[in-house]
Motif scaffolding. Structure first.
Motif, PDB file in Angstrom:
ATOM      1  N   ASP A 415     -35.302  88.940  26.255  1.00 56.67           N
ATOM      2  CA  ASP A 415     -35.455  87.548  25.761  1.00 56.67           C
ATOM      3  C   ASP A 415     -36.754  86.755  26.154  1.00 56.67           C
ATOM      4  O   ASP A 415     -37.206  85.789  25.522  1.00 56.67           O
ATOM      5  CB  ASP A 415     -34.235  86.533  25.970  1.00 56.67           C
ATOM      6  CG  ASP A 415     -32.801  86.978  25.385  1.00 56.67           C
ATOM      7  OD1 ASP A 415     -33.023  87.646  24.033  1.00 56.67           O
ATOM      8  OD2 ASP A 415     -31.940  86.778  25.896  1.00 56.67           O
ATOM      9  N   HIS A 416     -37.352  87.425  27.113  1.00 61.39           N
ATOM     10  CA  HIS A 416     -38.443  86.646  27.826  1.00 61.39           C
ATOM     11  C   HIS A 416     -39.323  87.687  28.598  1.00 61.39           C
ATOM     12  O   HIS A 416     -38.832  88.611  29.130  1.00 61.39           O
ATOM     13  CB  HIS A 416     -37.900  85.634  29.069  1.00 61.39           C
ATOM     14  CG  HIS A 416     -38.926  84.645  29.231  1.00 61.39           C
ATOM     15  ND1 HIS A 416     -40.017  84.777  30.153  1.00 61.39           N
ATOM     16  CD2 HIS A 416     -39.157  83.308  29.039  1.00 61.39           C
ATOM     17  CE1 HIS A 416     -40.754  83.797  30.059  1.00 61.39           C
ATOM     18  NE2 HIS A 416     -39.838  82.670  29.648  1.00 61.39           N
ATOM     19  N   VAL A 417     -40.487  87.385  28.459  1.00 62.19           N
ATOM     20  CA  VAL A 417     -41.355  88.371  28.866  1.00 62.19           C
ATOM     21  C   VAL A 417     -41.438  88.532  30.562  1.00 62.19           C
ATOM     22  O   VAL A 417     -42.070  89.177  31.252  1.00 62.19           O
ATOM     23  CB  VAL A 417     -42.830  88.193  28.788  1.00 62.19           C
ATOM     24  CG1 VAL A 417     -43.102  88.321  27.229  1.00 62.19           C
ATOM     25  CG2 VAL A 417     -43.411  86.645  29.136  1.00 62.19           C
ATOM     26  N   ARG A 418     -40.653  87.431  30.996  1.00 64.23           N
ATOM     27  CA  ARG A 418     -40.839  87.348  32.552  1.00 64.23           C
ATOM     28  C   ARG A 418     -40.109  88.744  33.411  1.00 64.23           C
ATOM     29  O   ARG A 418     -40.274  89.018  34.586  1.00 64.23           O
ATOM     30  CB  ARG A 418     -40.092  86.042  33.262  1.00 64.23           C
ATOM     31  CG  ARG A 418     -38.774  86.241  32.846  1.00 64.23           C
ATOM     32  CD  ARG A 418     -38.013  84.704  33.235  1.00 64.23           C
ATOM     33  NE  ARG A 418     -36.670  84.495  32.413  1.00 64.23           N
ATOM     34  CZ  ARG A 418     -36.497  83.348  31.957  1.00 64.23           C
ATOM     35  NH1 ARG A 418     -37.225  82.530  31.895  1.00 64.23           N
ATOM     36  NH2 ARG A 418     -35.451  83.313  31.176  1.00 64.23           N
ATOM     37  N   GLU A 419     -39.134  89.251  32.463  1.00 63.70           N
ATOM     38  CA  GLU A 419     -38.431  90.541  32.830  1.00 63.70           C
ATOM     39  C   GLU A 419     -39.414  91.761  32.811  1.00 63.70           C
ATOM     40  O   GLU A 419     -39.174  92.956  33.051  1.00 63.70           O
ATOM     41  CB  GLU A 419     -37.318  90.787  32.297  1.00 63.70           C
ATOM     42  CG  GLU A 419     -36.402  89.810  32.527  1.00 63.70           C
ATOM     43  CD  GLU A 419     -35.007  89.703  31.938  1.00 63.70           C
ATOM     44  OE1 GLU A 419     -34.424  90.906  32.024  1.00 63.70           O
ATOM     45  OE2 GLU A 419     -34.219  89.078  31.378  1.00 63.70           O
ATOM     46  N   THR A 420     -40.559  91.699  32.062  1.00 64.75           N
ATOM     47  CA  THR A 420     -41.217  93.013  31.619  1.00 64.75           C
ATOM     48  C   THR A 420     -42.569  93.227  32.813  1.00 64.75           C
ATOM     49  O   THR A 420     -43.055  94.585  32.425  1.00 64.75           O
ATOM     50  CB  THR A 420     -42.081  92.562  30.368  1.00 64.75           C
ATOM     51  OG1 THR A 420     -43.099  91.761  30.525  1.00 64.75           O
ATOM     52  CG2 THR A 420     -41.109  92.182  29.276  1.00 64.75           C
ATOM     53  N   ILE A 421     -42.531  92.554  33.689  1.00 73.02           N
ATOM     54  CA  ILE A 421     -43.579  92.992  34.685  1.00 73.02           C
ATOM     55  C   ILE A 421     -42.876  92.811  35.908  1.00 73.02           C
ATOM     56  O   ILE A 421     -42.044  91.811  36.222  1.00 73.02           O
ATOM     57  CB  ILE A 421     -44.863  91.844  34.634  1.00 73.02           C
ATOM     58  CG1 ILE A 421     -46.083  92.309  35.405  1.00 73.02           C
ATOM     59  CG2 ILE A 421     -44.437  90.574  34.697  1.00 73.02           C
ATOM     60  CD1 ILE A 421     -47.476  91.745  35.065  1.00 73.02           C
ATOM     61  N   PRO A 422     -43.204  93.593  37.096  1.00 74.70           N
ATOM     62  CA  PRO A 422     -42.644  93.495  38.225  1.00 74.70           C
ATOM     63  C   PRO A 422     -42.467  91.926  38.906  1.00 74.70           C
ATOM     64  O   PRO A 422     -41.543  91.718  39.372  1.00 74.70           O
ATOM     65  CB  PRO A 422     -43.437  94.564  39.249  1.00 74.70           C
ATOM     66  CG  PRO A 422     -44.052  95.507  38.238  1.00 74.70           C
ATOM     67  CD  PRO A 422     -44.240  94.707  37.018  1.00 74.70           C
ATOM     68  N   PHE A 423     -43.717  91.595  39.201  1.00 77.88           N
ATOM     69  CA  PHE A 423     -43.831  90.106  39.530  1.00 77.88           C
ATOM     70  C   PHE A 423     -44.722  89.243  38.737  1.00 77.88           C
ATOM     71  O   PHE A 423     -45.701  89.074  38.912  1.00 77.88           O
ATOM     72  CB  PHE A 423     -44.563  90.298  40.976  1.00 77.88           C
ATOM     73  CG  PHE A 423     -43.894  91.238  42.072  1.00 77.88           C
ATOM     74  CD1 PHE A 423     -42.690  90.383  42.616  1.00 77.88           C
ATOM     75  CD2 PHE A 423     -44.013  92.481  41.924  1.00 77.88           C
ATOM     76  CE1 PHE A 423     -41.936  91.269  43.593  1.00 77.88           C
ATOM     77  CE2 PHE A 423     -43.262  93.203  42.829  1.00 77.88           C
ATOM     78  CZ  PHE A 423     -42.266  92.832  43.736  1.00 77.88           C
ATOM     79  N   PRO A 424     -43.673  88.416  37.755  1.00 79.04           N
ATOM     80  CA  PRO A 424     -44.512  87.760  36.752  1.00 79.04           C
ATOM     81  C   PRO A 424     -45.139  86.649  37.307  1.00 79.04           C
ATOM     82  O   PRO A 424     -44.614  85.759  38.360  1.00 79.04           O
ATOM     83  CB  PRO A 424     -43.296  87.315  35.842  1.00 79.04           C
ATOM     84  CG  PRO A 424     -42.135  87.566  36.747  1.00 79.04           C
ATOM     85  CD  PRO A 424     -42.450  88.628  37.635  1.00 79.04           C
TER      86      PRO A 424
END
Length: 432
Positions: A415-424
């Motif tokens: 739902d959100h790109v914040r979960e796609t990178i280790p430390f957003p």
């Protein structure tokens, strides 16, 4: 002699054998005389079964003391178990505790997003977040494999630049000793220079946008894959893009089925992502949106609702081509028969994930590029080197940029790109 460690991922090669793993306790339950330990080691999860009547008292007591995220070494016999997600189970014979974790903050109960983001360094340990990171790693591997196998050279553009690729309003400013400098928002201009030296090149690195945006599609720091190709026109570039995206998606399906299952992803929608992709011109997209009740006029850019509406008409990613010149970057080549539009395309992912690729054929005419510089009031000194690419051996060339995090979000169904990178890095969030 101490037994050599194996990983959970390697257990399938040790069925019937006794092995030793280093791990953390993710969770546990007990039925009185049997303890079921949910163990993880980064490569996967496995259940360790401790039977009281089959182990020494100190092993049973050690297992009883374990708390969530305690670290330990476990020795046991590997056996196949069709009911297990990993397909295997460990009959535990020894447990050597490294540390008992006290008051681990992320419990099995529900936590708010802000709490989880404050504890991102720990949240990464959860099965869902681990699955996302595994998919991300596979996407990166597939990206590099595609370009390496298709004759591209990896080139690293600078992160600190003296000027902007598309205007400085959304750039992070810093001082470079006594000069002004910016964190890069794209390596494209430098990649064009590299393409004139090496033919086909790509970069893969971090980029930065100082946009005060809080949408589910935006990050402040994100990773871009930016290929540039000499002697390649707009149509040829589109063919490369669709083959590239197809390769990446199919690679994830091949290597990350278990992770996609953990994420609850409907893989049937990904299985259909095979070249060629459908195309729609900007003109036809405007007409479609008007038919469906959107208040938009020719010359306006598309927002998230518009891209989603267009994408819903197709079951694959779709190219929107030939945008108005006025709303696109200065370096995009105008259509030879319609100078009011440029030879460009945005690739829109299905299911409402929006643009994942933006690309175009680049202007190769020196006089036209000089005109664009004047129109956009770009400083000749900062961009003199870029004009040199057209003065000395200019050729038709094209390129594109794919945003890694949006691609991860789409493939994982997040739902959100914040979960796609280790430390957003998000608006108002620089911790941890």
């Amino acid at each position: 002699m101490r037994m050599e460690l194996v990983t959970i991922r390697e257990l399938k090669s040790h069925v019937g054998k006794t092995v030793r793993i280093g791990c953390w306790l993710y969770n546990k339950r007990s039925s009185g005389k049997i303890q079921f330990l949910q163990l993880r080691d980064g490569t996967g999860f496995v259940q360790g079964v401790v039977v009281k009547s089959e182990v020494p008292e100190d092993v049973w007591e050690a297992a009883s003391r374990l708390t969530q995220e305690s670290s330990l070494y476990v020795t046991g016999t590997v056996r196949e178990d069709a009911r297990s997600q990993s397909g295997f189970e460990l009959n535990v014979t020894a447990a050597d505790i490294i540390q008992i974790a006290v008051d681990y903050p992320i419990t099995p109960k529900e936590h708010g997003v802000d709490f989880l983001m404050d504890h991102r360094h720990l949240w990464l340990r959860s099965p869902r977040q681990r699955a996302v990171m595994v998919v991300r790693a596979q996407i990166i591997r597939a990206v590099q494999q595609f370009f390496d196998d298709n004759g591209f050279y990896l080139v690293d553009p600078p992160i600190l630049t003296p000027s902007s690729c598309e205007g400085t309003t959304n750039l992070f400013h810093t001082k470079y000793f006594d000069e002004d400098a910016y964190l890069t928002q794209s390596g494209q201009l430098y990649m064009e220079a590299a393409a004139m030296a090496l033919g086909k090149v790509y970069s893969f690195g971090p980029t930065f946008r100082a946009e005060k945006s809080k949408t589910r599609r935006h990050l402040i720091e994100f990773w871009m894959i930016e290929p540039e190709m000499a002697f390649v026109d707009h149509e040829q570039s589109l063919a490369v893009q669709e083959k590239f995206v197809s390769h990446v998606v199919q690679s994830v399906l091949t290597h990350c089925r278990r992770e996609l299952e953990t994420l609850g992803r409907d893989v049937s929608k990904l299985e259909n992502v095979l070249a060629p992709f459908p195309r729609i011109t900007y003109d036809d997209a405007i007409a479609l949106l008007k038919e469906r009740g959107h208040a938009i006029e020719w010359g306006e850019d598309f927002g998230a609702p518009h891209e989603t509406e267009i994408a819903q008409q197709f079951d694959k990613p779709v190219f929107i081509t030939h945008y108005p010149t006025a709303i696109k970057a200065f370096y995009m080549k105008p259509h030879p028969d319609r100078p009011e539009v440029v030879l460009c395309a945005d690739l829109i992912a299905p299911e409402g994930y929006g643009e994942i690729i933006g690309g175009s054929e680049r202007i190769d005419d020196p006089e036209l590029m000089a005109d664009r510089f004047r129109e956009h009031e770009l400083g000749d000194e900062a961009y003199k080197w870029y004009l040199d690419l057209r003065r000395y051996g200019t050729v038709p060339h094209s390129g594109f940029g794919l945003g890694l995090e949006r691609t991860v979000a789409w493939i994982c169904g997040l739902d959100h790109v914040r979960e796609t990178i280790p430390f957003p890095r998000l608006l108002y969030r620089l911790y941890p």
